[in-house]
Design a protein around this motif. Structure first.
Motif, short mmCIF file in Angstrom:
data_model
loop_
_atom_site.label_atom_id
_atom_site.label_comp_id
_atom_site.label_asym_id
_atom_site.label_seq_id
_atom_site.Cartn_x
_atom_site.Cartn_y
_atom_site.Cartn_z
N SER A 165 40.83 41.93 40.64
CA SER A 165 42.29 42.03 40.71
C SER A 165 42.88 40.77 41.34
CB SER A 165 42.69 43.23 41.56
OG SER A 165 42.34 44.41 40.92
N TYR A 166 43.97 40.32 40.77
CA TYR A 166 44.67 39.14 41.27
C TYR A 166 46.15 39.47 41.45
CZ TYR A 166 40.62 36.23 40.24
OH TYR A 166 39.36 35.69 40.23
N SER A 218 47.07 42.18 38.74
CA SER A 218 46.58 42.06 37.36
C SER A 218 45.07 42.02 37.41
CB SER A 218 47.09 40.77 36.70
OG SER A 218 48.47 40.83 36.51
N TRP A 219 44.42 42.78 36.51
CA TRP A 219 42.96 42.82 36.45
C TRP A 219 42.47 41.78 35.45
CZ3 TRP A 219 39.04 44.68 39.14
CH2 TRP A 219 37.78 44.67 38.56
N VAL A 220 41.48 41.01 35.85
CA VAL A 220 40.87 40.00 34.98
C VAL A 220 39.41 40.40 34.74
CG1 VAL A 220 40.18 37.59 34.76
CG2 VAL A 220 42.39 38.17 35.80
#
Length: 123
Positions: free
Chosen positions: A13-14, A27-29
């Motif tokens: 997560s960012y 936002s999940w990467v």
């Protein structure tokens, strides 16, 4: 922030935070490995006689379509053979990309090896 060379450890997560404006939603990467396996084989194997051709094949099984062209470097004793001025070194590429997983096969041919070609090879 830019991550120059993404690795599996970058998955997660960012969010960003500003001292005056607060924090953004997370936002999940997801990060996937490009190669599931890379195998180097040589023919004929083992010890060869000077002058007997050597053929190295580096097969990379690719997990996903790559936007960038795939490249391969062959190394002998941790030294790149790319742009080598050694005589008798020929490199080629074959990329059958019509199915998933796909495989890219890179070859290195030493047409007339001598003692100077002795070493540990990898790709």
């Amino acid at each position: 922030t830019t991550i120059a060379s993404v690795s599996l450890t970058d998955q997660g997560s960012y969010s960003c935070k500003h001292s005056d404006w607060g924090e953004s939603p997370e936002s999940w990467v997801s990060v996937r490995e490009l190669f599931s396996s890379v195998t180097l084989s040589v023919s004929p194997g083992g010890t060869v006689t000077e002058g007997q051709a050597l053929n190295f094949s580096c097969e990379a099984v690719v997990n996903t379509q790559s936007a960038a062209p795939l490249t391969c470097s062959f190394l002998r004793d941790n030294r790149s053979l790319d742009n080598s001025s050694e005589s008798g070194l020929l490199q080629s590429l074959s990329q059958p990309l019509s199915f998933m997983p796909q495989a890219a096969v890179f070859t290195l041919l030493i047409s007339s090896p001598d003692r100077s070609h002795t070493g540990r090879y990898r790709c």
